[in-house]
Design a protein around this motif. Structure first.
Motif, short mmCIF file in Angstrom:
data_model
loop_
_atom_site.label_atom_id
_atom_site.label_comp_id
_atom_site.label_asym_id
_atom_site.label_seq_id
_atom_site.Cartn_x
_atom_site.Cartn_y
_atom_site.Cartn_z
N SER A 45 0.84 -1.21 0.00
CA SER A 45 0.00 0.00 0.00
C SER A 45 0.87 1.25 0.00
O SER A 45 0.55 2.24 -0.67
N GLN A 85 -8.36 0.16 -0.75
CA GLN A 85 -8.87 -1.13 -0.28
C GLN A 85 -10.29 -1.00 0.28
O GLN A 85 -11.14 -1.81 0.01
N ASP A 162 -5.94 -1.49 -4.72
CA ASP A 162 -5.35 -2.04 -3.50
C ASP A 162 -6.30 -3.09 -2.93
O ASP A 162 -7.41 -2.75 -2.52
N GLU A 163 -5.87 -4.35 -2.93
CA GLU A 163 -6.64 -5.46 -2.36
C GLU A 163 -8.10 -5.49 -2.86
O GLU A 163 -9.03 -5.45 -2.04
MG MG Z 1 -2.01 -2.83 2.14
#
Ligand code: MG
Ligand code: ADP
Length: 234
Positions: A45, A85, A162-163
């Motif tokens: 991240s 995320q 992100d994710e």
């Molecule tokens: Mg992360």
């Protein structure tokens, strides 16, 4: 191959002294789909925030063949679609339309063009007709897809997620993977979902402890169970 992102000798420490990245270099070409994998705390991240100019570290970052500096960070960032995320960091308007239209409206596009962009972005993630739905009432899977639509509506040259599959049930996850496969964009995704990596990405970069420990074709990286085990990825 022209570079979309070129990270050169990048280091970063958080204000509390935590060194999150150590002299990392990474070049990603236009049209590439690259997975960033690594255990929790690996620096994925942080790298994404640095690559998009939201954090500033030591070292150099080039985006679209231009050096990222204070003077152009806003202009360059506007060409990058960054999806956090947590969709609640991305969706802040009452309705899905307002969220998806926010970027194009802010960019000064006409009302017709904004409507067209919003509808196309929602269709791209399988949320056609969701314009009047309330963002905070959507399921997690719908919120994740709406978040992606909020950046697709800006017609970004580069998408960074992100994710994206974290917390999704298997069917929703499968649909999201299909959307990602169909996207024509340069795509960078941080994840520890190795099935997602195998299904979407031709190239995989492994981070651990803020260091790039491997970078290569996904089948080679995923085929090395010793490498995966050593970096907490099984
Ligand atoms: Mg992360
Ligand atoms: N805001 C912060 N302040 C201090 N340390 C942080 C902060 N955010 C992340 N870190 C630390 O930086 C390292 C990298 O974190 P992160 O980039 O979030 O990893 P990943 O996304 O791979 O899980 C970890 O050691 C994490 O604890």
């Amino acid at each position: 191959m022209t570079c979309c992102i070129d990270v050169i000798d990048l280091s970063f420490a958080y204000p509390d002294g935590r060194q999150a990245l150590h002299s990392l270099s990474l070049a990603i070409g236009h049209g590439e789909k690259v997975a960033l994998v690594g255990p929790n705390g690996a620096g994925k991240s942080t790298l994404i925030l640095l690559m998009t100019g939201l954090l500033r570290g030591e070292g150099r970052i080039r985006l679209f063949d231009e050096e990222l500096v204070d003077g152009n960070v806003k202009a360059l960032r506007s060409r990058v679609g960054l999806v956090f995320q947590d969709p609640d960091d991305q969706l802040f308007s009452p309705t899905v339309f307002e969220d998806v239209a926010f970027g194009p409206l802010y960019a000064g596009l006409s009302e017709d063009e904004v409507r067209r962009r919003a509808a196309a972005a929602l269709a791209r993630v399988g949320l056609e007709g969701y314009e009047e739905r309330l963002s905070h009432h959507l399921s997690l899977g719908e919120k994740k897809r709406a978040s992606i639509a909020t950046v697709l509506s800006m017609a970004p040259d580069l998408l960074i997620l992100d994710e994206p599959t974290a917390g999704l049930d298997p069917r929703t996850r499968r649909r999201l993977i299909e959307y990602m496969r169909s996207l024509p964009h340069t795509l960078v995704v941080a994840t520890h979902d190795l099935r997602l990596v195998a299904d979407v990405f031709e190239r995989t970069v492994v981070l651990d402890g803020g260091i790039k420990v491997a970078d290569g074709p996904t089948d080679v990286i995923l085929g090395s169970s010793e490498l995966l085990q050593r970096h907490g990825l099984e």
